[in-house]
Design an enzyme around this catalytic site. Structure first.
Site, PDB file in Angstrom:
ATOM      1  N   HIS A   3      -2.160 -45.004 -99.434  1.00 14.06           N
ATOM      2  CA  HIS A   3      -1.494 -45.823-100.450  1.00 14.06           C
ATOM      3  C   HIS A   3       0.006 -45.563-100.388  1.00 14.06           C
ATOM      4  CE1 HIS A   3      -1.187 -48.205-104.071  1.00 14.06           C
ATOM      5  NE2 HIS A   3      -0.327 -47.308-104.519  1.00 14.06           N
ATOM      6  N   GLU A  28       4.078 -43.445 -93.522  1.00 17.56           N
ATOM      7  CA  GLU A  28       2.638 -43.725 -93.422  1.00 17.56           C
ATOM      8  C   GLU A  28       2.137 -43.571 -91.984  1.00 17.56           C
ATOM      9  OE1 GLU A  28       0.873 -47.117 -95.347  1.00 17.56           O
ATOM     10  OE2 GLU A  28       2.639 -47.365 -96.570  1.00 17.56           O
ATOM     11  N   GLY A  65      -2.696 -55.580 -90.767  1.00 15.29           N
ATOM     12  CA  GLY A  65      -3.219 -54.570 -89.840  1.00 15.29           C
ATOM     13  C   GLY A  65      -2.168 -53.698 -89.177  1.00 15.29           C
TER      14      GLY A  65
HETATM   15  C1  GRF Z   1       0.100 -49.927 -96.222  1.00 10.76           C
HETATM   16  O1  GRF Z   1       1.251 -49.952 -97.012  1.00 10.76           O
HETATM   17  C2  GRF Z   1      -0.927 -49.053 -96.860  1.00 10.76           C
HETATM   18  O2  GRF Z   1      -0.375 -48.020 -97.592  1.00 10.76           O
HETATM   19  C3  GRF Z   1      -1.669 -49.991 -97.732  1.00 10.76           C
HETATM   20  O3  GRF Z   1      -1.685 -51.204 -97.010  1.00 10.76           O
HETATM   21  C4  GRF Z   1      -0.551 -51.267 -96.178  1.00 10.76           C
HETATM   22  C5  GRF Z   1      -0.933 -51.580 -94.798  1.00 10.76           C
HETATM   23  O4  GRF Z   1      -1.486 -52.825 -94.740  1.00 10.76           O
HETATM   24  N1  GRF Z   1      -2.954 -49.476 -98.090  1.00 10.76           N
HETATM   25  P1  GRF Z   1      -1.386 -53.599 -93.364  1.00 10.76           P
HETATM   26  O5  GRF Z   1      -1.758 -52.621 -92.304  1.00 10.76           O
HETATM   27  O6  GRF Z   1       0.042 -54.050 -93.231  1.00 10.76           O
HETATM   28  O7  GRF Z   1      -2.343 -54.736 -93.483  1.00 10.76           O
END
Ligand code: GRF
Length: 191
Positions: free
Chosen positions: A105, A175, A11
């Site tokens: 992503h 991100e 998360g």
């Molecule tokens: C990020 O790298 C995102 O790009 C991908 O999941 C990751 C985030 O997951 N879709 P989290 O927030 O660490 O669980």
């Protein structure tokens, strides 16, 4: 904009979106609910701490699970968009919710994406392929993994001394900017 965030794991992206919704982007979006396919997702803690309604449709439920998640967000909470944030299952999106589900992503789609390509595996493959650049992609979801119209991409140049963990750290910094920027673009048409 009213947003749902769907998670499966740590998360970090949810934490970032909650933070942005209370500070830099409070005029742009609010997180009204969080859902997970994993009852043990550590990220659920961020929703609980922020007192955001949360829902788990975990493994073992029959095949209507995706319907339950979509109903929770679109019907119960009347959200404008669902943001996938580390949600690793494929969500079945019916035609009426096309362009209403967004994903981030950690690569430059169409490179290094698809089923099984998530977490550190993405960055390991990028380093192994000796790519010169990587980044992240925010896109609308269709019914294929990591696929659908691209809203925004952010790129970085890979330093040859980096290992996959260095790359993951740098991409995640991008991100953190990219998701709120993409949401701002959807709301205002401006980046
Ligand atoms: C990020 O790298 C995102 O790009 C991908 O999941 C990751 C985030 O997951 N879709 P989290 O927030 O660490 O669980």
């Amino acid at each position: 904009m009213r947003l749902a965030v769907f998670i499966s794991g740590t998360g970090r992206s949810l934490q970032n979106l909650i933070e942005c919704s209370k500070t830099t982007h409070k005029e742009t979006f609010e997180i009204v609910c969080v859902a997970s396919d994993n009852i043990f997702a550590p990220g659920l803690q961020y929703a609980r701490t922020a007192r955001i309604d949360n829902f788990v449709a975990s493994e073992g439920l029959p095949e209507r699970r995706d319907d339950l998640l979509l109903q929770f967000a679109f019907t119960h909470h009347v959200v404008d968009y669902i943001c996938l944030a580390g949600y690793i299952k494929k969500l079945s999106i019916p035609p009426e919710h096309q362009y209403k589900v967004i994903n981030i992503h950690p690569s430059l789609i169409p490179k290094f994406c698809g089923q099984g390509m998530y977490g550190s595996k993405v960055h390991q493959c990028v380093i192994k392929a000796k790519e010169q650049e990587s980044g992240c992609t925010v896109h609308f979801c269709d019914n294929e993994y990591d696929h659908g119209p691209i809203i925004l991409q952010k790129k970085l140049i890979i330093d040859p001394s980096w290992d996959y963990q260095n790359l993951a750290t740098e991409v995640f910094k991008l991100e953190k900017e990219a998701y709120p920027e993409a949401l701002t673009f959807l709301k205002t048409g401006e980046q």
